[in-house]
Design a protein around this motif. Sequence first.
Motif, mmCIF file in Angstrom:
data_model
loop_
_atom_site.group_PDB
_atom_site.id
_atom_site.type_symbol
_atom_site.label_atom_id
_atom_site.label_comp_id
_atom_site.label_asym_id
_atom_site.label_seq_id
_atom_site.Cartn_x
_atom_site.Cartn_y
_atom_site.Cartn_z
ATOM 1 N N ARG A 28 0.831 -1.209 0.000
ATOM 2 C CA ARG A 28 0.000 0.000 0.000
ATOM 3 C C ARG A 28 0.861 1.252 0.000
ATOM 4 O O ARG A 28 0.607 2.203 -0.759
ATOM 5 C CB ARG A 28 -0.902 -0.003 1.243
ATOM 6 N N MET A 29 1.883 1.267 0.837
ATOM 7 C CA MET A 29 2.770 2.432 0.904
ATOM 8 C C MET A 29 3.505 2.654 -0.417
ATOM 9 O O MET A 29 3.545 3.778 -0.945
ATOM 10 C CB MET A 29 3.795 2.239 2.026
ATOM 11 N N LEU A 30 4.092 1.583 -0.955
ATOM 12 C CA LEU A 30 4.860 1.704 -2.194
ATOM 13 C C LEU A 30 3.963 2.120 -3.357
ATOM 14 O O LEU A 30 4.344 2.968 -4.179
ATOM 15 C CB LEU A 30 5.538 0.372 -2.500
ATOM 16 N N TYR A 31 2.782 1.526 -3.429
ATOM 17 C CA TYR A 31 1.821 1.868 -4.489
ATOM 18 C C TYR A 31 1.445 3.339 -4.400
ATOM 19 O O TYR A 31 1.440 4.053 -5.422
ATOM 20 C CB TYR A 31 0.590 0.980 -4.347
ATOM 21 N N GLY A 32 1.129 3.814 -3.217
ATOM 22 C CA GLY A 32 0.721 5.203 -3.055
ATOM 23 C C GLY A 32 1.819 6.175 -3.436
ATOM 24 O O GLY A 32 1.574 7.183 -4.118
ATOM 25 N N VAL A 33 3.061 5.904 -2.999
ATOM 26 C CA VAL A 33 4.180 6.793 -3.339
ATOM 27 C C VAL A 33 4.392 6.826 -4.851
ATOM 28 O O VAL A 33 4.587 7.895 -5.442
ATOM 29 C CB VAL A 33 5.468 6.336 -2.623
ATOM 30 N N LEU A 87 -0.503 10.090 -1.874
ATOM 31 C CA LEU A 87 0.148 10.260 -0.574
ATOM 32 C C LEU A 87 -0.749 9.778 0.559
ATOM 33 O O LEU A 87 -0.273 9.164 1.523
ATOM 34 C CB LEU A 87 0.521 11.721 -0.366
ATOM 35 N N CYS A 88 -2.040 10.054 0.453
ATOM 36 C CA CYS A 88 -2.976 9.575 1.482
ATOM 37 C C CYS A 88 -2.999 8.048 1.532
ATOM 38 O O CYS A 88 -3.049 7.445 2.616
ATOM 39 C CB CYS A 88 -4.377 10.110 1.210
ATOM 40 N N ILE A 89 -2.951 7.410 0.365
ATOM 41 C CA ILE A 89 -2.905 5.948 0.325
ATOM 42 C C ILE A 89 -1.635 5.441 0.993
ATOM 43 O O ILE A 89 -1.661 4.505 1.801
ATOM 44 C CB ILE A 89 -2.993 5.460 -1.135
ATOM 45 N N ALA A 90 -0.496 6.066 0.648
ATOM 46 C CA ALA A 90 0.777 5.638 1.219
ATOM 47 C C ALA A 90 0.798 5.790 2.733
ATOM 48 O O ALA A 90 1.279 4.905 3.450
ATOM 49 C CB ALA A 90 1.918 6.439 0.593
ATOM 50 N N LEU A 91 0.270 6.895 3.212
ATOM 51 C CA LEU A 91 0.268 7.160 4.651
ATOM 52 C C LEU A 91 -0.848 6.416 5.379
ATOM 53 O O LEU A 91 -0.819 6.306 6.611
ATOM 54 C CB LEU A 91 0.120 8.655 4.906
ATOM 55 N N SER A 132 -9.728 -1.211 -2.929
ATOM 56 C CA SER A 132 -10.892 -0.516 -2.366
ATOM 57 C C SER A 132 -11.722 -1.422 -1.468
ATOM 58 O O SER A 132 -12.476 -0.943 -0.616
ATOM 59 C CB SER A 132 -11.776 0.037 -3.501
ATOM 60 N N PHE A 133 -11.581 -2.737 -1.649
ATOM 61 C CA PHE A 133 -12.342 -3.697 -0.856
ATOM 62 C C PHE A 133 -11.510 -4.305 0.268
ATOM 63 O O PHE A 133 -11.971 -5.244 0.925
ATOM 64 C CB PHE A 133 -12.881 -4.813 -1.756
ATOM 65 N N MET A 134 -10.316 -3.782 0.473
ATOM 66 C CA MET A 134 -9.419 -4.353 1.471
ATOM 67 C C MET A 134 -8.999 -3.292 2.485
ATOM 68 O O MET A 134 -8.634 -2.186 2.094
ATOM 69 C CB MET A 134 -8.171 -4.914 0.786
ATOM 70 N N PRO A 135 -9.026 -3.615 3.775
ATOM 71 C CA PRO A 135 -8.618 -2.643 4.804
ATOM 72 C C PRO A 135 -7.095 -2.579 4.941
ATOM 73 O O PRO A 135 -6.534 -2.945 5.979
ATOM 74 C CB PRO A 135 -9.286 -3.196 6.070
ATOM 75 N N LEU A 136 -6.432 -2.105 3.903
ATOM 76 C CA LEU A 136 -4.973 -2.095 3.918
ATOM 77 C C LEU A 136 -4.402 -0.977 4.792
ATOM 78 O O LEU A 136 -3.178 -0.866 4.922
ATOM 79 C CB LEU A 136 -4.425 -1.978 2.489
ATOM 80 N N HIS A 137 -5.285 -0.188 5.385
ATOM 81 C CA HIS A 137 -4.842 0.812 6.362
ATOM 82 C C HIS A 137 -4.834 0.219 7.776
ATOM 83 O O HIS A 137 -4.651 0.945 8.758
ATOM 84 C CB HIS A 137 -5.754 2.025 6.331
ATOM 85 N N ALA A 138 -5.007 -1.094 7.867
ATOM 86 C CA ALA A 138 -5.111 -1.740 9.181
ATOM 87 C C ALA A 138 -3.760 -1.920 9.851
ATOM 88 O O ALA A 138 -3.695 -2.440 10.958
ATOM 89 C CB ALA A 138 -5.801 -3.103 9.037
ATOM 90 N N ARG A 139 -2.704 -1.484 9.193
ATOM 91 C CA ARG A 139 -1.377 -1.648 9.785
ATOM 92 C C ARG A 139 -0.454 -0.551 9.246
ATOM 93 O O ARG A 139 -0.494 -0.211 8.067
ATOM 94 C CB ARG A 139 -0.821 -3.019 9.430
#
Length: 476
Positions: A28-33, A87-91, A132-139
Amino acid sequence: MTPINPMLDRLQERLNAPRDSASLAVFRMLYGVLMSASALRFIANGRVERYFGERTFLFKYWGFGWVEHGPVWSMYAAYALLAGLGLCIALGLFYRVAIVLFFLLFSYVELTDVTNYLNHYYLVSLLALLMSFMPLHARWSVDAWRRPALTRLALPAWMLSLVRFQVATVYLGAALAKLGSDWLVHGQPLNLWLSAHADLPWVGPYLGLPAVAVLASWGGFLHDLLVVPLLLWSRTRAYAFAALVGFHALTSTWFNIGIFPVLMPLAATLFFAPNWPLQARARLAQTFGITARAATNTGTGTSTGVKMNRLSRAGCALLVAYCAFQVVMPLRSHFYGGNVLWHEQGMRWSWRVMLRDKHGSISYRVRLENGREARVPPRRYLTSDQEREMSGQPDLILQLAHHIAADFAQRGLKHVQVRVDALVSLNGRAPVPMIDPQVDLAQIDDGIRTAGWILSPPRVAPVPLAPRVRYASVDP
């Protein structure tokens, strides 16, 4: 109970098994950056102005003719917003909103003109859709820091498996698409493209050799075919990843293919062990003398998150349907027969990466009601970028013919006939007619049916580009 039910039950059980969420969080971080950097690069390179300011006519995807772009300033704002959303996705900041908006906005800007199409843009949209269907902000995210209850140390296996599957379709689809004589026997179009680098020091004189192009073609085919299985096997994973990085580094050096050589190595990290970031951190901790506990601390949350994200039987069926669609979609060109590199029906959305080099000379003939005929060059309506892309793609030639007919009608010249003389070269072959010059394209509607107005492809083999012999001295 029908035989399919036990199969679904077993599949459902395996897809809901817990997997460490660390690798997905890092992805998630790498994709967002990468998405943020790509959007900023698009603005900095002047592409917003070139794509949305200079063009007066835009080619549409079949079924998406209603998609229109806004004023140039709004497109600058769209790409600036994409950079911010990345950036929001990465963070992991307002992740749920950010990833959905990114998917919608990115897909929108890419649907505005067919000549912008690239396989990896399609992949970017698909990955955003799945995320969009995955809680990848869970960590390891701002959201989880602000709300510790969001933290999930493990997520159901279906999330990691689905993203892995999506990445695997790119490589395996690209490998199957290379099963043709142009690529494997004649080394085309690599022979054409590598010969353009014959002036490079040391390696340049060899790049123009037809045998080098054939070897490179086989190397690309074997890479695409084997890299996913080798990444999945722990014993060969490190070697496969090194080969993958080297492969994409070479393609990035020799060819201008955007973010693809960066996106694919980042996505390949998903084939590592799900907890590879923790393992890497532990090794660094050992190297620098940090205690193992500090190195493997996973945050304040303790919930695995598996139960709340479990797939139901209906969800399992939807996942299978999605995967089946991703398999069938790239194979649809086989229903049309012939050479898809020529007629291009089923070419897009099929991971046919770097398989064709087409150059065309296109001239329209507009016949008026009084019998007079006028020659209309495409440059009257298109930029040089658009004309170059359109010249080898029959459906775009058809679209421009309709636009020319509409333009004449607006000037009071209705019921015109629009024909085209289209001489096209495929992978170095001599140019031949691609469109029936007697067909009135203004009366032809685009669609999914076989296009009878596209002529047969050339039957001759491509002629390799002869290597340039040069004598040069190299300073010691």
